[in-house]
Design a protein around this motif. Structure first.
Motif, short mmCIF file in Angstrom:
data_model
loop_
_atom_site.label_atom_id
_atom_site.label_comp_id
_atom_site.label_asym_id
_atom_site.label_seq_id
_atom_site.Cartn_x
_atom_site.Cartn_y
_atom_site.Cartn_z
N ALA A 1 -3.56 10.39 -1.72
CA ALA A 1 -3.82 10.94 -0.39
C ALA A 1 -5.03 11.86 -0.42
CB ALA A 1 -2.59 11.68 0.13
N LEU A 2 -5.15 12.68 -1.46
CA LEU A 2 -6.31 13.56 -1.60
C LEU A 2 -7.59 12.75 -1.74
CD1 LEU A 2 -7.58 16.36 -1.95
CD2 LEU A 2 -7.07 16.16 -4.41
N LYS A 3 -7.56 11.69 -2.56
CA LYS A 3 -8.75 10.84 -2.73
C LYS A 3 -9.14 10.20 -1.40
CE LYS A 3 -7.50 8.12 -6.04
NZ LYS A 3 -7.40 7.16 -7.13
N TYR B 1 0.81 -1.21 0.00
CA TYR B 1 0.00 0.00 0.00
C TYR B 1 0.85 1.27 0.00
CZ TYR B 1 -3.52 -3.40 1.21
OH TYR B 1 -4.34 -4.49 1.20
N LYS B 2 2.15 1.13 0.12
CA LYS B 2 3.05 2.28 0.17
C LYS B 2 3.87 2.42 -1.10
CE LYS B 2 2.50 3.53 4.54
NZ LYS B 2 2.20 4.86 5.02
N GLY B 3 3.38 1.91 -2.22
CA GLY B 3 4.17 1.87 -3.44
C GLY B 3 4.24 3.17 -4.21
N ASN B 4 3.25 4.05 -4.07
CA ASN B 4 3.24 5.26 -4.88
C ASN B 4 4.16 6.32 -4.30
OD1 ASN B 4 1.34 4.39 -6.80
ND2 ASN B 4 -0.31 4.74 -5.33
N ARG B 5 4.76 7.08 -5.20
CA ARG B 5 5.64 8.17 -4.81
C ARG B 5 5.25 9.42 -5.60
NH1 ARG B 5 6.61 5.27 -1.14
NH2 ARG B 5 8.49 4.12 -0.73
#
Length: 149
Positions: free
Chosen positions: A31-33, A19-23
């Protein structure tokens, strides 16, 4: 040579979390969604948040329009935002505790009571800020307008 870090070593790398793959921008977008999703859940499911949001809908325009110094305006508006922030955190605690189990437990009750106390402190901070800033400035005129002076 250095010994490899054991799993209990605080400097050891964390295990892989899918779940921490996006950068970068994708992380910010996600995060906004998730934040919007959280607001929707809070509005739909948390009556205390709806009440405090209603209070904010009244106080924020007043805080923007009332003639005060910029620092005082920040204190007025910030104290209202603080109430919403603490209520969201309190709701998070309550949901996490309820996820663990609905049976009565002293520690679960204590966690919920502490979250509730935090909301009360935030509300008292808001009342204090608004009172200390606005009453000395507008109290006499308000009393006169109400015919009490």
């Amino acid at each position: 040579m250095h010994e490899p870090l054991g799993p209990d070593d605080p400097l050891a790398p964390l295990p892989f979390n899918p779940y921490k793959g996006n950068r970068g921008i994708m992380r910010a977008w996600n995060a906004l969604k998730y934040s919007i999703k959280g607001f929707r859940v809070a509005i739909r499911e948390e009556s205390a948040f709806r009440q405090e949001l209603t209070l904010a809908a009244i106080l924020v325009p007043i805080g923007v329009l009332v003639p005060v110094e910029p620092v005082e305006r920040v204190l007025l508006l910030g104290s209202v935002m603080l109430v919403l922030i603490v209520e969201l955190l309190n709701s998070s605690i309550e949901n996490a505790v309820d996820r663990i189990g609905l049976e009565r437990n002293e520690l679960s009750g204590r966690a919920k009571d502490l979250g509730s106390a935090a909301v009360t402190v935030a509300l008292l901070t808001c009342v204090m800020a608004w009172g200390l800033i606005l009453v000395p400035r507008f109290g006499p005129a308000l009393l006169h307008w109400l015919g009490m002076r």
